[in-house]
Design an enzyme around this catalytic site. Structure first.
Site, mmCIF file in Angstrom:
data_model
loop_
_atom_site.group_PDB
_atom_site.id
_atom_site.type_symbol
_atom_site.label_atom_id
_atom_site.label_comp_id
_atom_site.label_asym_id
_atom_site.label_seq_id
_atom_site.Cartn_x
_atom_site.Cartn_y
_atom_site.Cartn_z
ATOM 1 N N CYS A 42 42.675 37.851 29.434
ATOM 2 C CA CYS A 42 43.806 37.474 28.578
ATOM 3 C C CYS A 42 43.570 37.856 27.124
ATOM 4 C CB CYS A 42 44.054 35.976 28.655
ATOM 5 S SG CYS A 42 44.288 35.371 30.316
ATOM 6 N N VAL A 78 37.102 47.988 47.098
ATOM 7 C CA VAL A 78 37.041 47.676 48.527
ATOM 8 C C VAL A 78 38.316 48.204 49.169
ATOM 9 C CG1 VAL A 78 36.987 45.846 50.255
ATOM 10 C CG2 VAL A 78 35.601 45.649 48.185
ATOM 11 N N ALA A 104 39.472 38.035 45.730
ATOM 12 C CA ALA A 104 40.022 37.678 44.419
ATOM 13 C C ALA A 104 40.298 38.979 43.676
ATOM 14 C CB ALA A 104 39.039 36.780 43.661
ATOM 15 N N THR A 263 42.042 31.654 54.220
ATOM 16 C CA THR A 263 43.088 32.447 54.855
ATOM 17 C C THR A 263 43.174 32.021 56.324
ATOM 18 O OG1 THR A 263 41.609 34.197 55.580
ATOM 19 C CG2 THR A 263 42.499 34.389 53.353
ATOM 20 N N ASP A 273 45.324 35.834 41.434
ATOM 21 C CA ASP A 273 46.652 36.452 41.461
ATOM 22 C C ASP A 273 47.027 37.083 42.799
ATOM 23 O OD1 ASP A 273 46.502 35.727 38.861
ATOM 24 O OD2 ASP A 273 46.791 37.721 38.001
#
Lengths: 430, 164
Positions: A42, A78, A104, A263, A273
């Site tokens: 940020c 990845v 992530a 998951t 996000d």
């Protein structure tokens, strides 16, 4: 135990710390497709503006990875996750195995989808490299166009204005900050930005980017041509979830997670996000792509990967920003379009102050604060804890509203005291 | 772990703690000199009144699971593993007000003039925090929880009201 973390930002780093807090022996590997140790994403606008140096962007102290015995793999992407073999495949073809995986991977800026978007000088403004590239262009650039009036676009525009550039925000919708404000507050913030030298035009969209290899201008949808050397796209982000598209890991808006941030595959977790979580206000699945949410999700996912079994209460939209000394905070649901909501507003446009609260029944669901943001967190606590505010409706807008007025309501709520130290408990003892 | 406790029965809402806090965190650490400083001295603690008009001193509670640490976008807030205190590194703070946005107690205050968030640090350099030293009625107590409980029980007048 082999822990593998894909992503090295808010979620990834918080997960690492949480895992190490519980498991000092397990092997932790972090993979990032960027070439830096974790930095404060940020703050790339502060870096661009020149108010923060690169070395001050480090999220953790220099020896963080070493001290926590973490293997950090940089500059590697990845490509795919193979949960049936507990492996991931890297861009160079190499495979890594894991016992527990955290995805992530964050998000990527959305594109404009117009002709000429491949030219040099167009940025999504998401990474430190984006900021560095923009800085390279600044000496010969004069004019910046920002497409999109969201937080990221405005932050980039604000930074470039501080660098002395001519900044113009071009928004398709009738106002800026359409996701996090209402008409009146957006008008107030827009007026403030314009008073500070940032131009804003609404109801316009780009049709074509002009120039040879480098950006030289834009053709707008009203056939107007504008010159510019830098373009910032602030059209939001999409989750980086291509790596699971051929796997059995389920996706919807993002990678679907349960209340443990797991998951549908038991030893695979997601945070930040890229993760779809339950919105605390609506109860609907959503992605609240915010630093705050990413950090909390990473921490809780990390704890659970190390065996804790901690529930994630859900995510909440909450944004805070400051332009030229004017603070703006938006909490929860503020863009009321349908019936069934009650709104209370106090406008003081002359001194750039605005306060709005949105109620649904006896619950506070949204708040906008411009100018005076003290006690913002008290409102957020009332939203988060779903407090019945029917008895205090009439004081919510007052400037003297603060925690002392709602302490009893909040402290009755389950889980509230768990986050509070004894210092807080004893205030109310006598 | 030493903490700040408030015996609200003794608090008269005189706000001596606020003045002491502002002076302690000023450049000169002197009441009269600090008034001339630019930016002026600001307190990190405050005394409010609840809906029953009962006096209600408020300051950072150094939470067990602080929302402000997750929220900080510049890595400026951390929890000291030894003392448990939640500390802001003011050099790292960029004034984004994320911590102000999430603090359920509203005790982190935005200092617009300095572009940093202000919060109680329990005056780490001092033996006892300035607010405690300044409290004329000894409503503020700095020490271990068990000692605070003992102190409350020693007072006959509050014995019946205190749940220890």
């Amino acid at each position: 135990m082999d822990y593998l973390i894909i992503g090295n930002c808010a979620s990834g780093v918080n997960a690492v710390e949480a895992i190490r807090g519980k498991d000092q022996k397990g092997k932790i590997t972090v993979i990032s497709d960027e070439n830096y140790p974790a930095y404060c994403r940020c703050l790339i606008s502060n870096y661009l503006a020149g108010t923060r140096k690169e070395k001050d962007l480090l999220l953790k102290e220099k020896n963080f990875y070493q001290d926590n015995s973490i293997e950090l793999i940089l500059n590697k992407k990845v490509e795919s996750v193979k949960p049936e073999n507990k492996r991931v495949v890297l861009s160079d073809g190499k495979e890594l195995k894991y016992d527990r995986l955290l995805i992530a991977t964050g998000g990527s800026p959305k594109f404009l989808g117009v002709e000429g978007e491949d030219k040099y000088g167009i940025f999504g403004f998401r990474t430190l490299n984006d900021a560095k590239e923009i800085l390279k262009l600044i000496p010969r650039a004069k004019k910046v166009l920002v497409f999109g009036g969201g937080l990221i676009g405005l932050k980039a525009g604000y930074a470039l204005k501080q660098k002395g550039m001519d900044v113009e925000i071009i928004v398709k919708s009738p106002r800026i900050l359409s996701q996090v404000t209402d008409n009146d507050s957006a008008e107030m913030v827009g007026r403030w930005l314009m008073e500070n030298g940032i131009k804003i035009r609404t109801g316009l969209a780009p049709k074509k980017i002009l120039g040879n290899k480098k950006v030289e201008g834009v053709l707008l949808d009203n056939e107007e041509k504008m010159n510019c050397q830098v373009i910032i796209i602030g059209k939001g982000v999409r989750p980086n979830m291509d790596l699971v598209k051929d796997s059995k890991i389920q996706t919807h808006w993002g990678i679907i997670t349960n209340q443990y941030l797991q998951t549908n595959v038991e030893n695979v977790y997601a945070g930040g996000d890229v993760a779809e979580t339950t919105d605390l206000i609506t109860g609907e699945p959503t992605i609240n792509a915010l630093w705050t949410a990413a950090a909390e999700q990473g921490r809780i996912a990390g704890l659970n990967m190390a065996g804790e079994g901690k529930k994630y209460p859900g995510s909440i939209a909450a944004n805070s920003i400051d332009f030229f000394g004017l603070p703006i905070i938006s909490l929860g649901y503020v863009r009321v379009k349908e019936k069934g909501y009650e709104e209370f507003v106090r406008r003081q446009p002359g001194i750039y102050q605005y306060k709005k609260i949105v109620l649904k029944g006896n619950r506070l669901v949204g708040v906008i604060l411009v100018g005076n943001i003290e006690n913002a967190g008290v409102y957020l606590a009332l939203i988060r804890r779903k407090v019945d505010i029917s008895g205090i409706k009439d004081i919510l807008l007052e400037d003297w509203f603060d925690y002392s007025k709602v302490s009893e309501l909040l402290e009755q709520k389950e889980g509230f005291r768990e986050t509070v130290s004894l210092q807080g408990d004893l205030v109310k003892m006598a | 772990m030493k903490r700040l406790f408030v015996d609200v029965e003794r608090c008269l809402s005189c706000r001596s703690c606020e003045i002491a806090c502002a002076v302690e965190h000023s450049q000169s650490k002197d009441l009269f000199s600090s008034l001339k400083e630019e930016p002026g001295p600001r307190s990190r603690t405050k005394v409010e009144r609840d809906t029953k008009l009962q006096t209600f001193p408020l300051q950072c509670r150094h939470c067990e699971e602080p929302y402000c640490i997750d929220a900080c976008i510049s890595g400026a807030v951390s929890k000291d593993p030894e003392t448990g205190l939640v500390i802001l590194d003011e050099d790292k703070c960029v004034g984004c007000w994320m911590c102000v946005m999430v603090c359920p107690f509203g005790v982190i205050r935005p200092a617009k003039e300095k572009k940093i968030a202000l919060r109680c640090d329990l005056c780490q350099d001092n033996e006892i925090p300035a607010c405690v030293a300044a409290c004329p009625t000894k409503a503020l107590f700095f020490g271990e929880l068990k000692d605070f409980k003992k102190k409350l029980l020693e007072r006959k007048d509050t014995k019946s009201k205190v749940k220890v």
